[in-house]
Design a protein around this motif. Structure first.
Motif, PDB file in Angstrom:
ATOM      1  N   LYS A  59      79.549  32.465 -90.525  1.00 29.47           N
ATOM      2  CA  LYS A  59      80.563  31.961 -91.474  1.00 29.47           C
ATOM      3  C   LYS A  59      81.953  32.007 -90.835  1.00 29.47           C
ATOM      4  O   LYS A  59      82.730  31.062 -90.965  1.00 29.47           O
ATOM      5  N   THR A  86      87.138  32.280 -91.446  1.00 26.71           N
ATOM      6  CA  THR A  86      87.335  33.428 -92.335  1.00 26.71           C
ATOM      7  C   THR A  86      85.997  33.733 -92.991  1.00 26.71           C
ATOM      8  O   THR A  86      85.150  32.843 -93.108  1.00 26.71           O
ATOM      9  N   ASP A  87      85.813  34.988 -93.390  1.00 27.69           N
ATOM     10  CA  ASP A  87      84.563  35.292 -94.110  1.00 27.69           C
ATOM     11  C   ASP A  87      84.762  35.169 -95.623  1.00 27.69           C
ATOM     12  O   ASP A  87      83.874  35.521 -96.390  1.00 27.69           O
ATOM     13  N   ARG A  88      85.924  34.694 -96.033  1.00 27.97           N
ATOM     14  CA  ARG A  88      86.166  34.453 -97.461  1.00 27.97           C
ATOM     15  C   ARG A  88      86.746  33.051 -97.649  1.00 27.97           C
ATOM     16  O   ARG A  88      87.870  32.888 -98.147  1.00 27.97           O
ATOM     17  N   PRO A  89      85.987  32.010 -97.289  1.00 29.94           N
ATOM     18  CA  PRO A  89      86.540  30.652 -97.431  1.00 29.94           C
ATOM     19  C   PRO A  89      86.601  30.240 -98.898  1.00 29.94           C
ATOM     20  O   PRO A  89      85.727  30.608 -99.683  1.00 29.94           O
ATOM     21  N   SER A  90      87.623  29.499 -99.235  1.00 27.81           N
ATOM     22  CA  SER A  90      87.646  28.904-100.578  1.00 27.81           C
ATOM     23  C   SER A  90      86.628  27.774-100.591  1.00 27.81           C
ATOM     24  O   SER A  90      86.216  27.273 -99.529  1.00 27.81           O
ATOM     25  N   LEU A  91      86.239  27.358-101.781  1.00 33.69           N
ATOM     26  CA  LEU A  91      85.236  26.297-101.877  1.00 33.69           C
ATOM     27  C   LEU A  91      85.704  24.996-101.220  1.00 33.69           C
ATOM     28  O   LEU A  91      84.951  24.390-100.447  1.00 33.69           O
ATOM     29  N   PRO A  92      86.941  24.539-101.469  1.00 34.34           N
ATOM     30  CA  PRO A  92      87.378  23.297-100.800  1.00 34.34           C
ATOM     31  C   PRO A  92      87.377  23.426 -99.281  1.00 34.34           C
ATOM     32  O   PRO A  92      87.026  22.477 -98.577  1.00 34.34           O
ATOM     33  N   GLU A 143      85.430  25.402 -97.542  1.00 37.42           N
ATOM     34  CA  GLU A 143      84.023  25.422 -97.131  1.00 37.42           C
ATOM     35  C   GLU A 143      83.458  24.004 -97.094  1.00 37.42           C
ATOM     36  O   GLU A 143      82.773  23.621 -96.134  1.00 37.42           O
TER      37      GLU A 143
END
Lengths: 230, 338
Positions: A159, A165-171, A173
């Motif tokens: 990821k 980043t390991d915390r992507p936002s949905l857009p 991603e």
């Protein structure tokens, strides 16, 4: 061809639409959007109901299902042997669910059954996105790592490589996924070569495309094979 | 950032502690201490705004037994800051059993004045859709009130003071709810403001007619896009009114606060403490179990546990989703059967 997709997130669905189109060579009619499952084992739990819904309530030709393998047993050619069923292989399990669910359904909407398109992303769909970008990432590398007890990478690492980043936002991603599959769609054979879990999906789709109707028996996947789910 | 909180004799939290990270989602049955955790953090913020740190009134050795008993049974909460790991900020209930005192251990008046503004920069939310739907005085829009009651004023204030933040908030809201075309604000002659969402077909849905979920989502985005967020933000029932498929957006909005670098923002992170009762929301933390705090109820007492401290978690996650595992009771954090 009318195609429905069952995926784990809107990002996966967006990428799969592109990949399915690339495999078929032209955009199919995506009849139903937004069929979603909450990861494994929820996919296998909702799949029978989804198949029956598509069969009776829509004129869908094929249901494409793609799930992450996570740490499960990876499907290999051995699993395609007649009568073989690996209880910890998600490909074997999903194919069994398709067989079990469709074999008892009466014809509806002018076809015998909703056809199957199953893909397994090993270990996660982010590995597919890295195909051609990172030569270290492939299904063979993952299997080799599993056998040695030393996975070559983790899902969070994949990821991080794809999204930064390991915390992507949905857009973000979705944007990254679409960027990568835009690269892959020009030559999906590379993805098929490096990821047999994608090749299986591509085979299902091409077979349906070239020979509409029920998929004939494949080794180990024919209706009536003596697996515990039949 | 507050690194940990230790409780003694505070309601159901008789003797427990919890380590906190940048983002914390607290799950557990009703009455297991989730709200108590948030309350003590907000209370510390209040004390930091008004109180001086010092020694609490301690009963003398020859004081009556009742006073000594009170001292031993009095609630005490110890906070450790990530930046000051050797110092405990103690919150102690005074002998009058009404007032709380802050004590630094070891005592350090200079340090207290240094950390006071950090601890004071705290906000807590229990959003109320009915309050959010009302018009609000234009002037009261610097920060969202704890019930979200001044949401219209906050949006109007953001549009005026930070147009870029307002544009980003609007774009995010319209992306999540594509049936809408624009977020509109109107100021009345009496100085009150209201907001509405214009549908793609041009009909306007005023706040008073919006669904609860839309109002909660908008308030969550107002927090996430606040150009001047607090250092610590607590929010109860983050899943309230939100469709399960939209919960990812709520998590992303909160991550924007706690992990701004992941959203490409260059500002200090906001420590987030949120509670939920939704297994679907919990599912979203499979990759980050260290962010999940289970509050476990045992009789009348409760204690906290980090999900990532469970050694069997990887095996459990092979069998099912985090939410399903929680609901099943395997993880704990469920009510006792009647």
């Amino acid at each position: 061809m009318k195609v429905a997709l069952l995926s784990e997130s809107p990002a996966d669905e967006a990428a799969l639409r592109v990949l399915v189109t690339a495999v078929l060579g032209h955009p199919p009619h995506f009849v139903t959007s937004g069929l979603r499952a909450r990861g494994w084992p929820n996919v296998a739990q909702v799949l029978p109901a989804v198949i029956r819904h598509l069969h009776f309530n829509t004129d869908t030709d094929v249901l494409g299902v793609v799930v992450d393998a996570d740490d499960s047993v990876v499907h290999t050619s051995n699993h395609d042997a007649p009568g073989y069923f690996h209880p910890n292989c998600r490909m074997c399990q999903l194919r069994a669910v398709f067989r079990q669910t469709t074999k008892r359904l009466p014809a509806a909407h002018g076809r015998n059954r909703v056809l199957r398109g199953v893909g397994i992303a090993v270990p996660a769909i982010e590995a597919w996105y890295l195909c051609g970008r990172d030569p270290q990432v492939s299904e063979a590398a993952w299997i080799d790592g599993q056998e040695r007890g030393q996975p070559p990478y983790t899902r969070p690492e994949l990821k991080l490589r794809v999204y930064g980043t390991d915390r992507p936002s949905l857009p973000h991603e979705i944007g990254c996924a679409l960027r990568e599959v835009a690269r892959l769609r020009t030559d999906p054979r590379r993805l098929e070569n490096d990821f047999p879990g994608f090749a299986a999906l591509a085979r299902d789709l091409r077979h349906i495309h070239t020979a509409p109707g029920p998929i004939p028996a494949q080794p180990g996947t024919a209706a009536g094979v003596s697996d515990p789910h039949s | 950032m507050i690194a940990s909180v230790a409780f003694r004799n505070f309601r159901a939290l008789r003797a427990t502690s919890v380590a906190l990270g940048p983002f914390n989602i607290v799950i557990g049955p009703n009455g297991s201490g989730k709200t108590s955790l948030i309350e003590v953090l907000l209370r510390l913020g209040e004390l930091a705004r008004h109180a001086t740190a010092g020694a609490p009134p301690v009963p003398a050795a020859d004081a009556p037994a009742s006073a000594r008993h009170h001292r031993d049974a009095a609630p005490e909460i110890g906070f450790v800051l990530a930046s000051q790991p050797g110092v405990v900020v103690r919150m102690i209930r005074g002998a009058d059993r009404r007032r709380d005192h802050v004590v630094l251990d070891p005592p350090d008046g200079h340090l207290w004045s240094e950390i006071q503004p950090l601890l004071a920069d705290t906000r807590g939310y229990v959003l109320d859709h009915a309050a959010m739907a009302r018009t609000a005085p234009r002037r009261g829009g610097m920060h969202l009130n704890s019930d979200g009651g001044n949401l219209a004023a906050v949006l109007a204030g953001m549009r005026q003071r930070s147009p870029a933040s307002f544009s980003a908030l609007t774009a995010e809201m319209l992306r999540i709810t594509p049936e809408f075309h624009s977020l509109e604000l109107a100021e009345h002659a009496d100085g009150r403001v209201e907001f509405g969402l214009r549908l793609a077909d041009d009909g306007l849905v005023p706040a008073a007619e919006m669904s609860q979920g839309m109002l909660y989502l908008l308030a969550m985005l107002a927090l996430a896009f606040d150009p001047n967020p607090p250092r610590l933000l607590c929010i109860e029932d983050v899943d309230r009114g939100i469709h399960p498929r939209m919960l990812r957006e709520v998590r992303d909005a909160l991550y924007r606060l706690s992990h701004p670098q992941a959203s490409g923002l260059r500002r200090a992170p906001v420590q987030v403490i949120a509670t939920t009762h939704s297994p679907y929301f919990l599912d979203l933390f499979r990759e980050h179990p260290e962010e999940v705090i289970l509050s476990q109820k045992q009789g009348r007492a409760a204690r906290f546990e980090r999900l990532s401290d469970r050694p069997d978690l990887p095996e459990l996650l092979r069998e099912g989703s985090l939410g399903d595992m929680w609901y099943s009771g395997i993880l704990g954090g469920v009510p006792d059967d009647a």
